[in-house]
Design an enzyme around this catalytic site. Sequence first.
Site, mmCIF file in Angstrom:
data_model
loop_
_atom_site.group_PDB
_atom_site.id
_atom_site.type_symbol
_atom_site.label_atom_id
_atom_site.label_comp_id
_atom_site.label_asym_id
_atom_site.label_seq_id
_atom_site.Cartn_x
_atom_site.Cartn_y
_atom_site.Cartn_z
ATOM 1 N N LYS A 76 0.848 -1.197 0.000
ATOM 2 C CA LYS A 76 0.000 0.000 0.000
ATOM 3 C C LYS A 76 0.881 1.244 0.000
ATOM 4 O O LYS A 76 1.928 1.266 0.652
ATOM 5 C CB LYS A 76 -0.887 -0.034 1.251
ATOM 6 N N SER A 171 -9.638 1.437 3.291
ATOM 7 C CA SER A 171 -8.876 2.242 2.354
ATOM 8 C C SER A 171 -7.813 1.455 1.563
ATOM 9 O O SER A 171 -7.224 2.003 0.639
ATOM 10 C CB SER A 171 -8.178 3.387 3.096
ATOM 11 N N SER A 195 -9.605 -0.899 7.462
ATOM 12 C CA SER A 195 -9.097 -0.597 6.127
ATOM 13 C C SER A 195 -8.502 -1.779 5.368
ATOM 14 O O SER A 195 -8.348 -1.709 4.151
ATOM 15 C CB SER A 195 -8.044 0.517 6.205
#
Lengths: 524, 516
Positions: A76, A171, A195
Amino acid sequence: MLGRSLREVSAALKQGQITPTELCQKCLSLIKKTKFLNAYITVSEEVALKQAEESEKRYKNGQSLGDLDGIPIAVKDNFSTSGIETTCASNMLKGYIPPYNATVVQKLLDQGALLMGKTNLDEFAMGSGSTDGVFGPVKNPWSYSKQYREKRKQNPHSENEDSDWLITGGSSGGSAAAVSAFTCYAALGSDTGGSTRNPAAHCGLVGFKPSYGLVSRHGLIPLVNSMDVPGILTRCVDDAAIVLGALAGPDPRDSTTVHEPINKPFMLPSLADVSKLCIGIPKEYLVPELSSEVQSLWSKAADLFESEGAKVIEVSLPHTSYSIVCYHVLCTSEVASNMARFDGLQYGHRCDIDVSTEAMYAATRREGFNDVVRGRILSGNFFLLKENYENYFVKAQKVRRLIANDFVNAFNSGVDVLLTPTTLSEAVPYLEFIKEDNRTRSAQDDIFTQAVNMAVSIPVALSNQGLPIGLQFIGRAFCDQQLLTVAKWFEKQVQFPVIQLQELMDDCSAVLENEKLASVSLKQ
Amino acid sequence: MAAPMLRWGCRGRRWAFARVDGGSCHRRGAPTGSTSNQIRGESSVAQQPLHTAQKTRKGEHKWAAVVGLEIHAQISSNSKLFSGSQVRFSAPPNSLVSFFDASLPGTLPVLNRRCVEAAVMTGLALNCHINKKSLFDRKHYFYADLPAGYQITQQRLPIAVNGSLIYGVCAGKKQSQVIPKTVRIKQIQLEQDSGKSLHDNLRSQTLIDLNRAEGQLRVDANISVHHPGEPLGVRTEVKNLNSIRFLAKAIDYEIQRQINELENGGEILNETRSFHHKLGCTMSMRDKEGKQDYRFMPEPNLPPLVLYDATSLPAGADPQQVINIDQIRETLPELPSVTREKLVQQYGMLLEHSFTLLNEVGLLEFFQNVIKETRAEPKKVTSWVLNTFLGYLKQQNLAVSESPVTPSALAELLDLLDSRTISSSAAKQVFEELWKREGKTPGQIVSEKQLELMQDQGALEQLCHSVMEAHPQVVMDVKNRNPRAINKLIGLVRKATQSRADPVMIKEILEKKLSL
């Protein structure tokens, strides 16, 4: 080969059925084919090929570094990667190239993993859709799956296919899409209030939030320091355990990591029976907004445990209803503080205004942050004002303690793991999702995940629309291995189907050579 | 930045004033010891009797000033408080900056063990209660030399609290008497230092140095004045005082300014002021820092700092992982108050002399080395070290370590004096020679300059005889019982010996010859 699990492909590498470079190239080619998913912000092709080359040498010399050697992974874009742009999907950090690796990234590289790239997210991980980043939204690979498409054909109301794609959740949506679309075998997400688990549930993956303090946060650009945990996204529970084994452990650079020695590697036994297990079902999690499909799967999962001899009991987590508002205060306060360093002076974006330092700060931050980030900074600073601190921040801390105690009490009453939904429903189309604002969405989407320390989301079955639904297992802090062991047993029972992306990729043979057309035991 | 800092809050030092002749003249009275004033305290304040230097006219109000100091002292450590980068004086700008010091995203603070130990030791030396558990907080403000936008400090639960320090105040007619006083210490906290800003007004630029390993001491003084018996006045804060001299000047100025302001019907604003050392006055700082809300928040990346003592130390604890207060207490050197007491008892020294000995770096050691090597009385040594030796140092602005006279040389000189080989005026002469750094011993100087006392009775008698013959009038005066006349004769004989003769011996010979 691409459709295999990490463990399987690792075995193939060891047996020489495929070389790291071949594997790397296949993944790179798939990344290109699936570029429209917007899963990656940066594809680190050269780095990955170089790493593959070195890995290949090690295999040739019989000096493999272990299960992760030669395995393509994605990270990420809020983890610092040395020499590779790290943006947090924000204008503020466009062009920022960290001079160091996050500890978790370094650990994966030390194990020989190949870094394919940096994945998309909501700006600074603030969101639950992966729709609010400066590089645009991430598209859910399941939007293009055979399973979903076939269901949609039956629906006479379905209109324009291209504009009707689904969100990944967030996310860590880029990481979820990357693993789901077979462009890598595991990905790092970050999980503060859901997330990692939320996009895992929407993309049919295993999404794991390890115990806070087990995995180093050094190099993870923080959202809420006191809740952030590096998350793991994989296609099966065993793979998550392998990655956890590589990541877990104390880090002298992160004072909040615990010093207790950890059993390594995280080998998960195959549970023969669950008769000694006690599964708790939190009654407060049965909320009116819960879709009937998810609710039905949840109760079937409970029935499954019971029918296999486990004790299934209802438990109460009485402070659950306060968790969203409590999280809001604590999250925005830490955000206000953490974002203070982005002032345009040392790194990242800087505006053209130079009449004064203050004017430069203000304009830089206005240009650099999106509305969501600015809104949270504003709220957080409000809560931290001297006159508000006691009424908001201190109260929220107290409530957090009560919420945490709810879990401790549940576990102390004899419950081994809690079984809950991960999300209210399956993934929704983007156009549907953006009808609500980020804050409302986050409050809804993270309802089951926000207050939780250590938990894993397991894909269970496809909805009537042909979309994945996940359930969440919550464990006692630092009993990660126990939790994953239960999750592994459950995973084996439910036999979640592999995503069928033939229509998406010409190269379907490569993707599907390992396809298991398994029966789904929890069919609707 | 991130150089480790200790912050001491000293509270309750108080001055008292008497208004004189309705003018603006004031005198600083002796600070009252052990007051219980809290300068920020809004609660009732126990008033102490005021020490006023001058009498007050009837009907005039006395003013009392309350001063609290926030002292920033740099910890002498190899690396910074929260990062592994070095601390070194005068290193090139930004050459000692770790990723954490630069506040790169994702970096985390790691507490420096040495700094914690130094803080505990400071706390013990200042009679503080050491908190077994202390916490770190973030203090937020935007400033170019604060790259994280916050500073990590210990606002809520600091490492040490409630201490005291005994110090001496000069009093008496010649300010020669030292009165011991006590100042209370509210708290000691570990705090990350900010960076350093260098403003280039010509080019409207600010240059930032994140090393921040300079300026070992920085003091912020909080000052207010009020009428005794009435609530405390509004305080101002004078920031960034970096020398004791400026601190005293700034406080004196600010007190007088506040009194003048109030007496002219004005009011004191709760504001931040700076001290202009060339003009010798304080000025309001235009930045809004005085009223800024620092939005304190617990530092989430540092767990509570837990300290142990012998009773709470967990069995089998790794000594590298824990900090033991009792262990640090054992390594604490003798504290100045104890040393002073010993000096007074051992050498019969005056308390003020013991203060002087300890106030000058290296002076005590010098004194002790002289004592070790000489047969002279301690009182003699004290007098020579504090008057002659220290006088020469001060005159030439030298440190003890820079002295041209070694302890051995002074010891030898005092031995010569003690054995009456030389007179005390000859001794002064020898000392002056020693100061010239010519590498000669006191013995050599004495023999070269023929400074020995005349021990030859016959020669001295001969000299006395000659002097008496040369000054018949003075001899007559003596015989006429003029008591001063004999001293004149003694002086004349001494002069004839170039001060090498013992006046006592001369007097004896003269008295015999004059049949007194």
